[in-house]
Design a protein around this motif. Structure first.
Motif, PDB file in Angstrom:
ATOM      1  N   SER A 304       0.813  -1.214   0.000  1.00 17.63           N
ATOM      2  CA  SER A 304       0.000   0.000   0.000  1.00 17.63           C
ATOM      3  C   SER A 304       0.848   1.267   0.000  1.00 17.63           C
ATOM      4  CB  SER A 304      -0.925   0.005   1.218  1.00 17.63           C
ATOM      5  OG  SER A 304      -0.179   0.136   2.420  1.00 17.63           O
ATOM      6  N   LEU A 305       2.092   1.163   0.466  1.00 17.07           N
ATOM      7  CA  LEU A 305       2.975   2.330   0.507  1.00 17.07           C
ATOM      8  C   LEU A 305       3.294   2.836  -0.890  1.00 17.07           C
ATOM      9  CD1 LEU A 305       5.480   1.117   3.278  1.00 17.07           C
ATOM     10  CD2 LEU A 305       3.485   2.591   3.556  1.00 17.07           C
ATOM     11  N   ASN A 306       3.160   1.955  -1.899  1.00 12.81           N
ATOM     12  CA  ASN A 306       3.460   2.336  -3.278  1.00 12.81           C
ATOM     13  C   ASN A 306       2.269   2.983  -3.978  1.00 12.81           C
ATOM     14  OD1 ASN A 306       5.321   2.276  -5.572  1.00 12.81           O
ATOM     15  ND2 ASN A 306       3.944   0.760  -6.471  1.00 12.81           N
ATOM     16  N   MET A 307       1.076   2.839  -3.426  1.00 12.20           N
ATOM     17  CA  MET A 307      -0.127   3.336  -4.097  1.00 12.20           C
ATOM     18  C   MET A 307      -0.161   4.863  -4.219  1.00 12.20           C
ATOM     19  SD  MET A 307      -2.945   0.634  -2.624  1.00 12.20           S
ATOM     20  CE  MET A 307      -4.304   1.195  -3.650  1.00 12.20           C
ATOM     21  N   PRO A 308       0.218   5.628  -3.192  1.00 14.89           N
ATOM     22  CA  PRO A 308       0.218   7.089  -3.366  1.00 14.89           C
ATOM     23  C   PRO A 308       1.227   7.549  -4.415  1.00 14.89           C
ATOM     24  CG  PRO A 308       0.284   6.497  -1.040  1.00 14.89           C
ATOM     25  CD  PRO A 308       0.536   5.245  -1.814  1.00 14.89           C
ATOM     26  N   ASN A 309       2.396   6.890  -4.469  1.00 10.41           N
ATOM     27  CA  ASN A 309       3.448   7.310  -5.395  1.00 10.41           C
ATOM     28  C   ASN A 309       3.120   6.984  -6.848  1.00 10.41           C
ATOM     29  OD1 ASN A 309       4.993   8.096  -3.155  1.00 10.41           O
ATOM     30  ND2 ASN A 309       5.876   6.055  -2.944  1.00 10.41           N
ATOM     31  N   GLU A 310       2.631   5.761  -7.074  1.00 11.96           N
ATOM     32  CA  GLU A 310       2.435   5.296  -8.457  1.00 11.96           C
ATOM     33  C   GLU A 310       1.051   5.611  -9.005  1.00 11.96           C
ATOM     34  OE1 GLU A 310       2.550   1.000 -10.714  1.00 11.96           O
ATOM     35  OE2 GLU A 310       4.102   1.394  -9.216  1.00 11.96           O
ATOM     36  N   ALA A 311       0.040   5.609  -8.142  1.00  8.42           N
ATOM     37  CA  ALA A 311      -1.333   5.796  -8.639  1.00  8.42           C
ATOM     38  C   ALA A 311      -2.053   6.963  -7.991  1.00  8.42           C
ATOM     39  CB  ALA A 311      -2.133   4.506  -8.426  1.00  8.42           C
ATOM     40  N   GLY A 312      -1.403   7.631  -7.055  1.00 10.86           N
ATOM     41  CA  GLY A 312      -2.039   8.761  -6.400  1.00 10.86           C
ATOM     42  C   GLY A 312      -3.205   8.387  -5.505  1.00 10.86           C
ATOM     43  N   ILE A 313      -3.227   7.124  -5.057  1.00  9.60           N
ATOM     44  CA  ILE A 313      -4.327   6.620  -4.226  1.00  9.60           C
ATOM     45  C   ILE A 313      -3.862   6.558  -2.775  1.00  9.60           C
ATOM     46  CG2 ILE A 313      -5.840   4.649  -3.763  1.00  9.60           C
ATOM     47  CD1 ILE A 313      -5.675   3.979  -6.735  1.00  9.60           C
ATOM     48  N   PRO A 314      -4.629   7.106  -1.859  1.00 13.89           N
ATOM     49  CA  PRO A 314      -4.216   7.073  -0.442  1.00 13.89           C
ATOM     50  C   PRO A 314      -4.070   5.634   0.063  1.00 13.89           C
ATOM     51  CG  PRO A 314      -6.173   8.453  -0.758  1.00 13.89           C
ATOM     52  CD  PRO A 314      -5.924   7.751  -2.043  1.00 13.89           C
ATOM     53  N   GLU A 315      -3.039   5.384   0.862  1.00 17.67           N
ATOM     54  CA  GLU A 315      -2.825   4.035   1.389  1.00 17.67           C
ATOM     55  C   GLU A 315      -3.917   3.623   2.359  1.00 17.67           C
ATOM     56  OE1 GLU A 315       0.406   4.145   4.755  1.00 17.67           O
ATOM     57  OE2 GLU A 315       1.059   5.460   3.128  1.00 17.67           O
ATOM     58  N   GLU A 316      -4.711   4.601   2.829  1.00 21.68           N
ATOM     59  CA  GLU A 316      -5.837   4.274   3.698  1.00 21.68           C
ATOM     60  C   GLU A 316      -6.856   3.377   3.000  1.00 21.68           C
ATOM     61  OE1 GLU A 316      -3.880   7.738   5.456  1.00 21.68           O
ATOM     62  OE2 GLU A 316      -4.537   7.283   3.415  1.00 21.68           O
ATOM     63  N   ILE A 317      -6.871   3.448   1.649  1.00 20.31           N
ATOM     64  CA  ILE A 317      -7.781   2.584   0.883  1.00 20.31           C
ATOM     65  C   ILE A 317      -7.487   1.121   1.191  1.00 20.31           C
ATOM     66  CG2 ILE A 317      -8.397   1.780  -1.435  1.00 20.31           C
ATOM     67  CD1 ILE A 317      -9.632   4.416  -0.954  1.00 20.31           C
ATOM     68  N   VAL A 318      -6.176   0.774   1.323  1.00 22.35           N
ATOM     69  CA  VAL A 318      -5.803  -0.605   1.629  1.00 22.35           C
ATOM     70  C   VAL A 318      -6.262  -0.974   3.028  1.00 22.35           C
ATOM     71  CG1 VAL A 318      -3.878  -2.200   1.929  1.00 22.35           C
ATOM     72  CG2 VAL A 318      -3.869  -0.612   0.030  1.00 22.35           C
ATOM     73  N   SER A 319      -6.213  -0.022   3.951  1.00 26.92           N
ATOM     74  CA  SER A 319      -6.719  -0.287   5.298  1.00 26.92           C
ATOM     75  C   SER A 319      -8.203  -0.636   5.247  1.00 26.92           C
ATOM     76  CB  SER A 319      -6.507   0.946   6.188  1.00 26.92           C
ATOM     77  OG  SER A 319      -5.134   1.233   6.319  1.00 26.92           O
ATOM     78  N   ILE A 320      -8.925   0.036   4.345  1.00 23.26           N
ATOM     79  CA  ILE A 320     -10.351  -0.268   4.182  1.00 23.26           C
ATOM     80  C   ILE A 320     -10.518  -1.679   3.615  1.00 23.26           C
ATOM     81  CG2 ILE A 320     -12.465   0.340   2.928  1.00 23.26           C
ATOM     82  CD1 ILE A 320     -11.488   3.259   3.000  1.00 23.26           C
ATOM     83  N   ILE A 321      -9.687  -2.026   2.626  1.00 21.66           N
ATOM     84  CA  ILE A 321      -9.758  -3.364   2.021  1.00 21.66           C
ATOM     85  C   ILE A 321      -9.503  -4.434   3.080  1.00 21.66           C
ATOM     86  CG2 ILE A 321      -8.676  -4.943   0.351  1.00 21.66           C
ATOM     87  CD1 ILE A 321      -8.047  -2.430  -1.347  1.00 21.66           C
ATOM     88  N   ILE A 322      -8.447  -4.225   3.901  1.00 22.42           N
ATOM     89  CA  ILE A 322      -8.130  -5.184   4.962  1.00 22.42           C
ATOM     90  C   ILE A 322      -9.302  -5.310   5.928  1.00 22.42           C
ATOM     91  CG2 ILE A 322      -6.644  -5.598   6.959  1.00 22.42           C
ATOM     92  CD1 ILE A 322      -4.364  -4.259   5.370  1.00 22.42           C
ATOM     93  N   ALA A 323      -9.886  -4.163   6.287  1.00 18.39           N
ATOM     94  CA  ALA A 323     -11.013  -4.178   7.223  1.00 18.39           C
ATOM     95  C   ALA A 323     -12.202  -4.936   6.639  1.00 18.39           C
ATOM     96  CB  ALA A 323     -11.419  -2.749   7.564  1.00 18.39           C
TER      97      ALA A 323
END
Length: 349
Positions: A304-323
């Motif tokens: 998820s740490l790569n998502m903001p850099n490569e796709a401009g997506i907040p890593e919090e989105i992955v926290s939502i997916i995990i939840a």
């Protein structure tokens, strides 16, 4: 449909549903889900450096998950893994830098044993209170989490003469390995993954191949029946919590001797111990399942740490997916009933 197949399908379906819901959330939030998941994949498997750091991220999750799962399998809820991990972290760091002149073959195992002993002692307190005074383990372990956080912070301040971290562990006590770093482009991968995999086997062996493991499970399943059969319930409660603490303490050693090479003051808990609850849930409290649950959890966390850099997506989105994945796993009863009904319909045809 057999129970074994159902037990395998429930977490798999939960993961797929979690990823689908995560994709929908990305689209609704105005992001490209394909770009997001591509960035996540590249963050996990994009190159040898990413793979090495992903494995390093997975390592403490395996041990935290084993700690929670072992307690669950013996009828206890060890929510104090976080505190036990912090105690193990500090003990490993202290032994790692304070004892000089030892060869690595002695110093490294000694530091690992110190971490295991510290985690075991902190969990022993919970088990003792449960067995002797009937203090619920959830209450005791939550309180000891805070105690461990502030106690380790005070100890670190004292050991570092008012600083915020202990001295760096000596080379003779480090889990870092130059060969592993070379093949992963100087990532933070270390030998701790071997320790974690050994502990997976150890937990399986204790629970499935030893008389003591059978007793521990029996006490967890039905205390009254176990006592009637002549088992010492109080002793087994204390032992179960203590063994759980060993796994947690070793999780702290992975950070002290491998990732950070020291112990530092924390404003809040590391979170690894609490994440271990989710890992154990994903792995259905089975040691092999915990390995796969930790692999998924750690991969998502690091990728998820790569998502903001490569796709401009907040890593919090992955926290939502995990939840969401955890939510579906926790709602596994509904999935289980659905799969069983589907299996019966197929058999009827």
């Amino acid at each position: 449909m057999s129970n074994r197949v159902v037990n395998l399908l429930v977490p798999l379906i939960s993961v797929v549903l979690g990823l689908l819901v995560g994709g929908i959330i990305m689209v609704v939030s105005g992001y490209d889900a394909i770009d997001g998941y591509t960035a996540l994949w590249n963050g996990i498997f994009g190159d040898s450096y990413s793979i090495g750091n992903t494995i390093r991220q997975i390592t403490p999750y395996i041990l935290a998950g084993l700690a929670v799962a072992f307690a669950f399998r013996t009828g206890l809820f060890n929510i104090g893994v976080e505190g036990q991990l912090l105690m193990g972290w500090l003990a490993a760091a202290y032994v790692g830098y304070a004892i000089e002149g030892l060869p690595r073959i002695i110093h490294l195992p000694l530091a690992l044993l110190a971490a295991a002993a510290a985690g075991a002692f902190w969990a022993f307190i919970v088990g003792f209170l449960k067995a002797k005074l009937q203090v619920h383990e959830v209450i005791a372990s939550i309180m000891l989490n805070y105690t461990a956080l502030y106690l380790t912070n005070a100890a670190i301040k004292s050991l570092s003469d008012g600083g915020f971290k202990t001295p760096t562990v000596l080379e003779s006590a480090t889990l870092r390995n130059q060969w592993l770093r070379d093949i992963t482009d100087n990532s933070s991968l270390h030998l701790g993954i071997i320790v974690a995999l050994i502990m997976v086997v150890v937990m399986w062996f204790i629970l499935e191949k030893t008389t003591r493991g059978y007793e521990l499970k029996a006490v967890g399943f039905n205390k009254n029946a176990a006592e009637y059969a002549g088992m010492n319930v109080n002793r087994n409660i204390i032992l179960a919590m203590t063994i759980s603490g060993v796994f947690a303490g070793l999780g702290g050693a992975m950070e002290a001797l491998g990732t950070y090479q020291n112990a530092s003051i924390k404003a809040a808990a590391s979170g690894i111990g609490f994440d271990g609850i989710a890992v154990a849930l994903l792995g259905a409290n089975n040691p092999i399942g915990v390995f796969f649950g930790a692999s998924l959890f750690g991969s998502l966390k690091y990728g998820s740490l790569n998502m903001p850099n490569e796709a401009g997506i907040p890593e919090e989105i992955v926290s939502i997916i995990i939840a969401v994945i955890i939510l579906f796993v926790a709602s596994g009863y509904i999935l289980r009933v659905g799969l069983q009904k589907f299996g019966k319909k197929k058999e009827g045809k």
